[in-house]
Design a protein around this motif. Sequence first.
Motif, PDB file in Angstrom:
ATOM      1  N   UNK A   1       0.737  -1.216   0.134  1.00 16.01           N
ATOM      2  CA  UNK A   1       0.002   0.119   0.000  1.00 16.01           C
ATOM      3  C   UNK A   1       0.910   1.246   0.061  1.00 16.01           C
ATOM      4  N   UNK A   2       2.045   1.474   0.569  1.00 16.88           N
ATOM      5  CA  UNK A   2       2.799   2.357   0.443  1.00 16.88           C
ATOM      6  C   UNK A   2       4.263   2.032   0.371  1.00 16.88           C
ATOM      7  N   UNK A   3       5.288   3.116   0.359  1.00 18.07           N
ATOM      8  CA  UNK A   3       6.803   2.604   0.256  1.00 18.07           C
ATOM      9  C   UNK A   3       7.362   1.999   1.607  1.00 18.07           C
ATOM     10  N   UNK A   4       6.729   1.695   2.677  1.00 23.54           N
ATOM     11  CA  UNK A   4       7.412   1.259   3.743  1.00 23.54           C
ATOM     12  C   UNK A   4       6.676   0.097   4.372  1.00 23.54           C
ATOM     13  N   UNK A   5       5.637  -0.376   3.461  1.00 21.75           N
ATOM     14  CA  UNK A   5       4.906  -1.576   4.203  1.00 21.75           C
ATOM     15  C   UNK A   5       4.562  -2.497   3.048  1.00 21.75           C
ATOM     16  N   UNK A   6       4.530  -3.808   3.452  1.00 17.71           N
ATOM     17  CA  UNK A   6       4.025  -4.958   2.426  1.00 17.71           C
ATOM     18  C   UNK A   6       3.375  -5.975   3.308  1.00 17.71           C
ATOM     19  N   UNK A   7       2.460  -6.747   2.783  1.00 22.52           N
ATOM     20  CA  UNK A   7       2.186  -8.136   3.412  1.00 22.52           C
ATOM     21  C   UNK A   7       2.259  -8.971   2.369  1.00 22.52           C
ATOM     22  N   UNK A   8       2.385 -10.219   2.843  1.00 23.38           N
ATOM     23  CA  UNK A   8       2.396 -11.310   2.115  1.00 23.38           C
ATOM     24  C   UNK A   8       1.552 -12.534   2.957  1.00 23.38           C
ATOM     25  N   UNK A   9       0.266 -12.894   2.076  1.00 22.10           N
ATOM     26  CA  UNK A   9      -0.530 -13.909   2.646  1.00 22.10           C
ATOM     27  C   UNK A   9      -0.043 -15.189   2.131  1.00 22.10           C
ATOM     28  N   UNK A  10      -0.202 -16.405   2.987  1.00 22.61           N
ATOM     29  CA  UNK A  10      -0.024 -17.623   2.731  1.00 22.61           C
ATOM     30  C   UNK A  10      -1.474 -18.315   2.734  1.00 22.61           C
ATOM     31  N   UNK A  11      -2.102 -18.603   1.602  1.00 22.83           N
ATOM     32  CA  UNK A  11      -3.615 -18.801   1.406  1.00 22.83           C
ATOM     33  C   UNK A  11      -3.644 -20.354   1.416  1.00 22.83           C
ATOM     34  N   UNK A  12      -4.886 -20.829   2.147  1.00 22.80           N
ATOM     35  CA  UNK A  12      -5.276 -22.213   2.057  1.00 22.80           C
ATOM     36  C   UNK A  12      -4.080 -23.274   2.183  1.00 22.80           C
ATOM     37  N   UNK A  13      -3.591 -22.990   3.396  1.00 23.66           N
ATOM     38  CA  UNK A  13      -2.394 -23.523   3.814  1.00 23.66           C
ATOM     39  C   UNK A  13      -2.362 -25.028   3.875  1.00 23.66           C
ATOM     40  N   UNK A  14      -1.237 -25.755   3.479  1.00 23.62           N
ATOM     41  CA  UNK A  14      -0.878 -27.106   3.701  1.00 23.62           C
ATOM     42  C   UNK A  14       0.191 -27.355   4.540  1.00 23.62           C
ATOM     43  N   UNK A  15       0.529 -28.474   5.109  1.00 20.33           N
ATOM     44  CA  UNK A  15       1.729 -28.836   5.666  1.00 20.33           C
ATOM     45  C   UNK A  15       2.925 -28.508   4.859  1.00 20.33           C
ATOM     46  N   UNK A  16       2.902 -28.575   3.626  1.00 21.31           N
ATOM     47  CA  UNK A  16       4.080 -28.128   2.530  1.00 21.31           C
ATOM     48  C   UNK A  16       4.549 -26.706   2.706  1.00 21.31           C
ATOM     49  N   UNK A  17       3.357 -25.971   3.163  1.00 24.21           N
ATOM     50  CA  UNK A  17       3.838 -24.530   3.260  1.00 24.21           C
ATOM     51  C   UNK A  17       4.539 -23.897   4.634  1.00 24.21           C
ATOM     52  N   UNK A  18       4.777 -25.059   5.399  1.00 24.40           N
ATOM     53  CA  UNK A  18       5.561 -24.887   6.447  1.00 24.40           C
ATOM     54  C   UNK A  18       6.960 -24.556   6.499  1.00 24.40           C
ATOM     55  N   UNK A  19       7.403 -23.194   6.354  1.00 20.27           N
ATOM     56  CA  UNK A  19       8.842 -22.415   6.078  1.00 20.27           C
ATOM     57  C   UNK A  19       8.767 -21.469   6.912  1.00 20.27           C
ATOM     58  N   UNK A  20      10.139 -21.054   6.723  1.00 20.36           N
ATOM     59  CA  UNK A  20      10.328 -19.405   7.143  1.00 20.36           C
ATOM     60  C   UNK A  20      10.047 -18.736   6.089  1.00 20.36           C
ATOM     61  N   UNK A  21       9.398 -17.550   6.061  1.00 17.82           N
ATOM     62  CA  UNK A  21       9.142 -16.497   5.100  1.00 17.82           C
ATOM     63  C   UNK A  21       9.916 -15.176   5.592  1.00 17.82           C
ATOM     64  N   UNK A  22      10.628 -14.641   4.783  1.00 16.01           N
ATOM     65  CA  UNK A  22      11.342 -13.443   5.204  1.00 16.01           C
ATOM     66  C   UNK A  22      10.979 -12.419   3.946  1.00 16.01           C
ATOM     67  N   UNK A  23      11.174 -11.133   4.582  1.00 16.66           N
ATOM     68  CA  UNK A  23      10.858 -10.051   3.435  1.00 16.66           C
ATOM     69  C   UNK A  23      12.479  -9.406   3.458  1.00 16.66           C
ATOM     70  N   UNK A  24      12.583  -8.632   2.569  1.00 16.90           N
ATOM     71  CA  UNK A  24      13.924  -8.010   2.241  1.00 16.90           C
ATOM     72  C   UNK A  24      13.852  -6.747   1.496  1.00 16.90           C
ATOM     73  N   UNK A  25      14.684  -5.833   1.695  1.00 18.72           N
ATOM     74  CA  UNK A  25      14.913  -4.589   0.892  1.00 18.72           C
ATOM     75  C   UNK A  25      16.206  -4.598   0.354  1.00 18.72           C
ATOM     76  N   UNK A  26      16.463  -3.998  -0.915  1.00 18.87           N
ATOM     77  CA  UNK A  26      17.873  -3.814  -1.415  1.00 18.87           C
ATOM     78  C   UNK A  26      18.515  -2.619  -0.673  1.00 18.87           C
ATOM     79  N   UNK A  27      19.920  -2.737  -0.980  1.00 14.86           N
ATOM     80  CA  UNK A  27      20.679  -1.728  -0.546  1.00 14.86           C
ATOM     81  C   UNK A  27      20.412  -0.221  -1.369  1.00 14.86           C
TER      82      UNK A  27
END
Lengths: 115, 114
Positions: free
Chosen positions: A71-97
Amino acid sequence: SAVISQKPSRDICQRGTSLTIQCQVDSQVTMMFWYRQQPGQSLTLIATANQGSEATYESGFVIDKFPISRPNLTFSTLTVSNMSPEDSSIYLCSVPGIHMNTEAFFGQGTRLTVV
Amino acid sequence: SQQGEEDPQALSIQEGENATMNCSYKTSINNLQWYRQNSGRGLVHLILIRSNEREKHSGRLRVTLDTSKKSSSLLITASRAADTASYFCATQRAGGTSYGKLTFGQGTILTVHP
């Protein structure tokens, strides 16, 4: 440098449900990235979140499964939808230098377990 | 897609010894970065080496880059128990559309025994 606040830090979710992960940056950035790290594996880029346009997804990832908002230059969301056990993970956000040959910055990650 | 491979996958050494990890990649790059990850948490940036550099030092870290072989190595000298972590190389591909995108190697799990 950029400081990234990511939440939740961890969650245990029931299969079939959805989880939204938030990422807040302390400065304005044009691009934000979302990565997935499956258990014992390396990081894989899911998508690039662009402010003002739709996210760009990497091969193997689709918007219906991983909808992203920017929605803006400082914020983001990621939705993991209709989850299954295979979605078990670590999710990371990142910004470039600040320019091409500077380090990227990462949030602390969200450890997701789907049961 | 994953383009990098690292070896060894796991390395176990004693405190005070040196640890060397290797990374290979497949495409032309702008730079190669090394990160550390403790216990599956966020990534800590260690060092960045540009495509036109061959060697770089930072404290106990020494990184080399051979673009002709598309490979890099990370040397940690005089290792400490606190260096125990997973280490990943990550490349930023050449080309403007790749700005900020990183492609990660498979990682090396380093265990340093006191």
